[in-house]
Design a protein around this motif. Structure first.
Motif, PDB file in Angstrom:
ATOM      1  N   HIS A  32       5.060  -6.856  43.131  1.00 21.15           N
ATOM      2  CA  HIS A  32       5.001  -7.150  41.691  1.00 21.15           C
ATOM      3  C   HIS A  32       6.178  -6.735  40.923  1.00 21.15           C
ATOM      4  CE1 HIS A  32       0.988  -6.822  43.258  1.00 21.15           C
ATOM      5  NE2 HIS A  32       0.828  -5.436  43.150  1.00 21.15           N
ATOM      6  N   ASN A 173       0.615  -7.748  36.875  1.00 23.84           N
ATOM      7  CA  ASN A 173      -0.039  -6.798  37.530  1.00 23.84           C
ATOM      8  C   ASN A 173      -0.329  -7.089  39.432  1.00 23.84           C
ATOM      9  OD1 ASN A 173      -1.684  -8.264  36.815  1.00 23.84           O
ATOM     10  ND2 ASN A 173      -3.274  -6.536  36.068  1.00 23.84           N
ATOM     11  N   HIS A 174      -0.363  -8.188  39.269  1.00 21.14           N
ATOM     12  CA  HIS A 174      -0.584  -8.647  40.939  1.00 21.14           C
ATOM     13  C   HIS A 174       0.378  -9.837  41.476  1.00 21.14           C
ATOM     14  CE1 HIS A 174      -2.692 -12.215  39.771  1.00 21.14           C
ATOM     15  NE2 HIS A 174      -3.293 -11.654  38.980  1.00 21.14           N
TER      16      HIS A 174
END
Lengths: 221, 263
Positions: A32, A173-174
């Motif tokens: 990330h 976030n991913h």
């Protein structure tokens, strides 16, 4: 996470083995994190991206990909000029094993690329900006952990660059991003960390500003 | 969001083959105006040319069989070998842009082209033979299994040569020009227009080093009950050559896999 361990790379030329482009590159890209790759022309940025993307192999050393990585988008690579944008998009969906939901993904790509009627025209009639849009849209249709961009935003207009940046913020976030760009503005917009490639070596900076500072220092000399 | 699921290597390869096959088929059949017409027009034009050249349209017998059918079977069988290796030879160059996806390997493009070529040749063979039957030609083979065996051998030989040539023309670019020169006389020494039995010794033995000639002789022997096959013609020799070339071609692709991807 991507672990690059002591990677050396040289290409075969017409006159035997060429000079070393990369000489012992080491770094670890944590999950990330958006990384900008800087370095002068010919420093081996695109080579490194190809190696990370798995479409070429290092002459020595290893690259471990502990996540799914996109193909390196940029420079019209991966598009067949005689086929339409739609046909190219279908091909990419198929090789990524998405035969069942192909219709939704094509719809997504068509919408995200925003090139209108040209989606059903041969790619060779596209402008370079339209090619970037299509390439970017194609890779955004899949959920990779890391996206690789080789100047794909360079040819796009402001509207498209902003759209791409917004898409990445949603993914922040991913998913991560590894990008090459000669525009400091773009790098600041997209990346937090930086890698400075210089004379076959790579140096990692947690802050993209530091990497840019070192790079600018090296070219002003 | 659906995450990219883990896939087995076999699954990746099979989906890549399918995607490549459809892509190649589209470029062959739908690119350009009525591109599919040429699929049938090309062998038909060639057929007319050869039959006019030899002047045996509709009324002469060659090697014990009807002249027109003799050329038709020869040409269709020959195409299974030649078209396969000519088309797959260029597969790597034509698909270079696709190696940006790590799922696609050079060998995939070669094998897929060969498969597509088999499919298209089968299609054009069926259409041509159906057309010939409308003109009251005897188009049904006497030994269909034998015909299939010969066709498969010819195609496999084409695959093998295609594998070797695709890799070697990429590694040594100049080779491509030499190959193109050599392909032209191949039609004459493969027995497309003349039966091997009419070639006098010692030339017949020389020609019989060519596995395609073996394939065509066996093909016609199985197709027509009356055909005078030369006793030396051997399907085993064709298959031996096919397996050797396939093996050697695969070995080349494994050994130089890295250099075949490089631009």
């Amino acid at each position: 996470m991507i672990i690059v361990n002591d990677v050396h790379k040289r290409y075969m030329t017409d006159h035997g083995a060429g000079k070393w482009v990369l000489r012992g590159v080491n770094f670890v890209i944590p999950p990330h994190v958006n990384v900008g790759l800087v370095g002068r022309n010919g420093a081996g940025k695109s080579t490194l991206l190809r190696l990370i993307g798995g479409i070429d192999t290092p002459t020595r050393g290893t690259i471990e990909r502990r996540c799914s990585v996109s193909w390196p988008m940029g420079f019209g690579g991966g598009l067949q000029g005689s086929l339409t944008g739609r046909q190219n998009a279908k091909f990419v969906c198929r090789i990524h094993g998405h035969d069942e939901d192909i219709a939704e993904r094509i719809a997504f790509i068509e919408d995200f690329a925003g090139i209108g009627n040209y989606f059903d025209h041969a790619v060779k009639t596209y402008s370079s900006g339209m090619k970037s849009r299509l390439q970017f849209a194609m890779s955004m249709a899949f959920d990779f952990d890391v996206y690789i961009s080789d100047e794909v935003t360079a040819a796009g207009d402001v509207a498209f660059t902003n759209k791409a940046a917004a898409a990445f913020e949603n993914l922040a976030n991913h998913a991560g991003l590894i990008m090459v760009s000669h525009s400091e503005e773009t790098l600041r917009q997209f990346c937090q960390a930086g890698i400075w490639l210089h004379e076959g070596q790579a140096q990692w900076f947690d802050d993209i500003e530091e990497a840019l500072a070192r790079y600018n220092e090296s070219i002003s000399k | 969001m659906v995450f990219v699921k883990h896939r087995t290597s076999t699954n990746v390869t099979l989906t890549t083959w399918k995607a490549l096959f459809l892509r190649e088929a589209v470029t062959r059949l739908a690119a350009g105006r009525a591109a599919w017409v040429w699929l049938f027009a090309e062998p038909l034009a060639y057929l007319v040319f050869v039959m006019t050249l030899f002047g045996f349209i509709f009324h002469r017998k060659v090697g014990g069989v009807d002249g027109a059918m003799f050329v038709v079977t020869g040409l269709l069988g020959f195409n299974f070998a030649r078209n396969t290796f000519v088309r797959s030879m260029e597969a790597i160059k034509a698909n270079a842009a696709l190696f940006a996806y790590r799922q696609v390997h050079p060998i995939d493009t070669v094998l897929v082209r060969a498969a597509l070529e088999a499919f298209l040749n089968l299609l054009s063979a069926i259409v041509l033979l159906a057309g010939a039957s409308l003109f009251n030609f005897e188009v049904l083979p006497t030994d269909p299994l034998g015909v299939m065996g010969a066709i498969l051998g010819l195609w496999l030989f084409g695959v093998g040569v295609g594998l070797i040539l695709s890799a070697s023309t990429k590694l040594v670019t100049e080779l491509g020009k030499v190959i193109n020169i050599l392909i032209t006389p191949l039609t004459f020494i493969s027995g497309v227009m003349i039966p091997a039995s009419t070639v006098p010794q010692p030339y017949r033995d020389m020609l019989l080093f060519n596995p395609i000639l073996h394939g065509l002789e066996c093909l016609r022997g199985a197709y027509f009950a009356a055909y005078h096959t030369v006793p030396e013609a051997s399907l085993a020799f064709l298959y031996l050559c096919a397996l050797t070339t396939v093996f050697f071609g695969l070995a080349l692709h494994v050994r130089y896999s890295r250099r075949l991807v490089a631009e």
